[in-house]
Design an enzyme around this catalytic site. Structure first.
Site, PDB file in Angstrom:
ATOM      1  N   THR A  12       0.278  -2.468   1.097  1.00 46.37           N
ATOM      2  CA  THR A  12      -0.729  -2.325   1.933  1.00 46.37           C
ATOM      3  C   THR A  12      -0.907  -0.843   2.417  1.00 46.37           C
ATOM      4  O   THR A  12      -0.199  -0.179   2.671  1.00 46.37           O
ATOM      5  CB  THR A  12      -0.895  -3.191   3.174  1.00 46.37           C
ATOM      6  OG1 THR A  12       0.442  -2.932   4.063  1.00 46.37           O
ATOM      7  CG2 THR A  12      -0.800  -4.771   2.797  1.00 46.37           C
ATOM      8  N   GLY A  13      -2.059  -0.427   2.763  1.00 42.63           N
ATOM      9  CA  GLY A  13      -2.402   1.209   3.167  1.00 42.63           C
ATOM     10  C   GLY A  13      -1.958   2.059   1.961  1.00 42.63           C
ATOM     11  O   GLY A  13      -1.521   2.974   1.957  1.00 42.63           O
ATOM     12  N   GLY A  14      -2.485   1.452   0.699  1.00 44.35           N
ATOM     13  CA  GLY A  14      -2.254   2.086  -0.574  1.00 44.35           C
ATOM     14  C   GLY A  14      -3.245   3.019  -0.846  1.00 44.35           C
ATOM     15  O   GLY A  14      -3.018   3.494  -2.280  1.00 44.35           O
ATOM     16  N   SER A  16      -3.933   5.959   0.552  1.00 43.24           N
ATOM     17  CA  SER A  16      -3.890   7.459   0.944  1.00 43.24           C
ATOM     18  C   SER A  16      -2.130   7.590   1.268  1.00 43.24           C
ATOM     19  O   SER A  16      -1.345   6.621   1.363  1.00 43.24           O
ATOM     20  CB  SER A  16      -4.697   7.951   1.915  1.00 43.24           C
ATOM     21  OG  SER A  16      -4.359   7.434   3.174  1.00 43.24           O
ATOM     22  N   GLY A  17      -1.909   8.939   1.506  1.00 41.97           N
ATOM     23  CA  GLY A  17      -0.535   9.130   2.035  1.00 41.97           C
ATOM     24  C   GLY A  17       0.689   8.446   1.305  1.00 41.97           C
ATOM     25  O   GLY A  17       0.883   8.445   0.160  1.00 41.97           O
ATOM     26  N   ILE A  18       1.564   7.929   2.132  1.00 45.42           N
ATOM     27  CA  ILE A  18       2.710   7.566   1.675  1.00 45.42           C
ATOM     28  C   ILE A  18       2.575   6.250   0.627  1.00 45.42           C
ATOM     29  O   ILE A  18       3.106   5.874  -0.331  1.00 45.42           O
ATOM     30  CB  ILE A  18       3.640   7.090   2.953  1.00 45.42           C
ATOM     31  CG1 ILE A  18       4.322   8.323   3.444  1.00 45.42           C
ATOM     32  CG2 ILE A  18       4.782   6.136   2.279  1.00 45.42           C
ATOM     33  CD1 ILE A  18       5.011   8.064   4.915  1.00 45.42           C
ATOM     34  N   GLY A  19       1.613   5.418   1.123  1.00 44.79           N
ATOM     35  CA  GLY A  19       1.095   4.248   0.414  1.00 44.79           C
ATOM     36  C   GLY A  19       0.727   4.687  -1.012  1.00 44.79           C
ATOM     37  O   GLY A  19       1.145   4.010  -1.961  1.00 44.79           O
ATOM     38  N   SER A 137       9.119   3.984  11.717  1.00 46.23           N
ATOM     39  CA  SER A 137       8.847   5.589  11.961  1.00 46.23           C
ATOM     40  C   SER A 137      10.005   5.975  12.941  1.00 46.23           C
ATOM     41  O   SER A 137      10.550   5.154  13.621  1.00 46.23           O
ATOM     42  CB  SER A 137       7.742   5.589  12.794  1.00 46.23           C
ATOM     43  OG  SER A 137       7.466   6.755  13.604  1.00 46.23           O
ATOM     44  N   TYR A 150       1.829   3.493  19.813  1.00 44.24           N
ATOM     45  CA  TYR A 150       2.494   3.583  18.525  1.00 44.24           C
ATOM     46  C   TYR A 150       3.817   3.419  18.497  1.00 44.24           C
ATOM     47  O   TYR A 150       4.286   2.516  17.588  1.00 44.24           O
ATOM     48  CB  TYR A 150       1.827   4.925  17.729  1.00 44.24           C
ATOM     49  CG  TYR A 150       2.558   5.196  16.390  1.00 44.24           C
ATOM     50  CD1 TYR A 150       1.618   4.507  15.389  1.00 44.24           C
ATOM     51  CD2 TYR A 150       3.517   5.717  16.073  1.00 44.24           C
ATOM     52  CE1 TYR A 150       2.143   4.690  14.239  1.00 44.24           C
ATOM     53  CE2 TYR A 150       3.941   6.033  14.594  1.00 44.24           C
ATOM     54  CZ  TYR A 150       2.958   5.529  13.716  1.00 44.24           C
ATOM     55  OH  TYR A 150       3.657   5.634  12.458  1.00 44.24           O
TER      56      TYR A 150
END
Length: 248
Positions: A12-14, A16-19, A137, A150
């Site tokens: 999930t969240g794939g 951009s970024g780390i995903g 995190s 957060y």
């Protein structure tokens, strides 16, 4: 043979970024990968970047109907999940005294509710040997000015892994937390005001023992370890990819 040859992964969240970096690495290691994100245009670009072996399903992890559609697609196309990377998350800088209800609700809905129901709805497709990775995190372990909401969601993620490791006892399914520090992603840069990105990144780098912020591919390498059989005796753990930021 890649380290994930023949594996089915959902990230999930794939988009951009780390995903996205993790999706690229997983496909390179032989996995078939499903990615999800809220913005179709970014998903389309991500699939082009990843190449063959990736399928995108648009959706918001805080919406249970969207999760149902994601896992129905995975079931129909691949029949199972070997690796689940519950990575989608967001945050907003707001010091105590300025936090509004809407941003609180959004952050907890995506980071906590979204993670919970992503994992719960994926479980029927998982079996012994499966690996669940939750994105935590450094903020879940340390105090962070103007980032308390957060940070609280990431502390919740850490306890999810501890508790779910016990809930999953006897299933052969592992669950661990991957906790990055400051990493050069669109999400991190988005915390800065216009024209202040470089100053923000330099500020983070000054607090890290290695003297720089991380790159998504470095976190993806740790995700690969947690996804692979090399971490077969790990569950309920938290692994940091933070340049030492939360360690000293």
């Amino acid at each position: 043979m890649g380290r994930l040859e023949g594996k089915i992964a959902v990230i999930t969240g794939g988009n951009s970024g780390i995903g996205l970096a993790t999706a690229k690495r997983f496909v390179a290691e032989g996995a078939e990968v499903f990615i999800t994100g809220r913005r179709q245009e970014e998903l389309d670009r991500a699939v082009e970047t990843i190449g063959s072996g990736a399928t995108a399903v648009q959706g918001d992890v805080s919406r249970l109907d969207d999760l149902d559609r994601l896992f129905a697609t995975v079931r129909a196309k691949s029949g199972r999940i070997d690796i689940l990377f519950a990575n989608a998350g967001l945050g907003k800088l707001a010091p105590l005294g300025t936090i509004d209800e809407a941003s609180f609700d959004l952050t907890f809905d995506v980071n906590v509710k979204g993670t919970l129901f992503t994992v719960q709805k994926a479980l029927p497709l998982m079996q012994a040997g499966g690996s669940i990775i939750l994105t935590g995190s450094t903020t879940g372990s340390t105090g962070t000015p103007a980032f308390s909401v957060y940070s609280a969601t990431k502390a919740a993620i850490r306890n999810f892994a501890r508790s779910w490791a016990l809930d999953l006892k006897g299933t052969g399914i592992r669950v661990n937390v991957l906790s990055p520090g400051a990493t050069e992603t669109p999400g991190l840069k988005g915390l800065a005001n216009a024209g202040e990105e470089d100053a923000l990144l330099e500020g983070f780098a000054s607090q890290i023992p290695l003297g720089r912020i991380g790159h998504p591919k470095e976190t993806a390498a740790v995700a690969l370890f947690l996804a692979s059989d090399e971490s077969s005796f790990m569950t309920g753990s938290e692994v940091f990819a933070d340049g030492g930021a939360a360690q000293v």
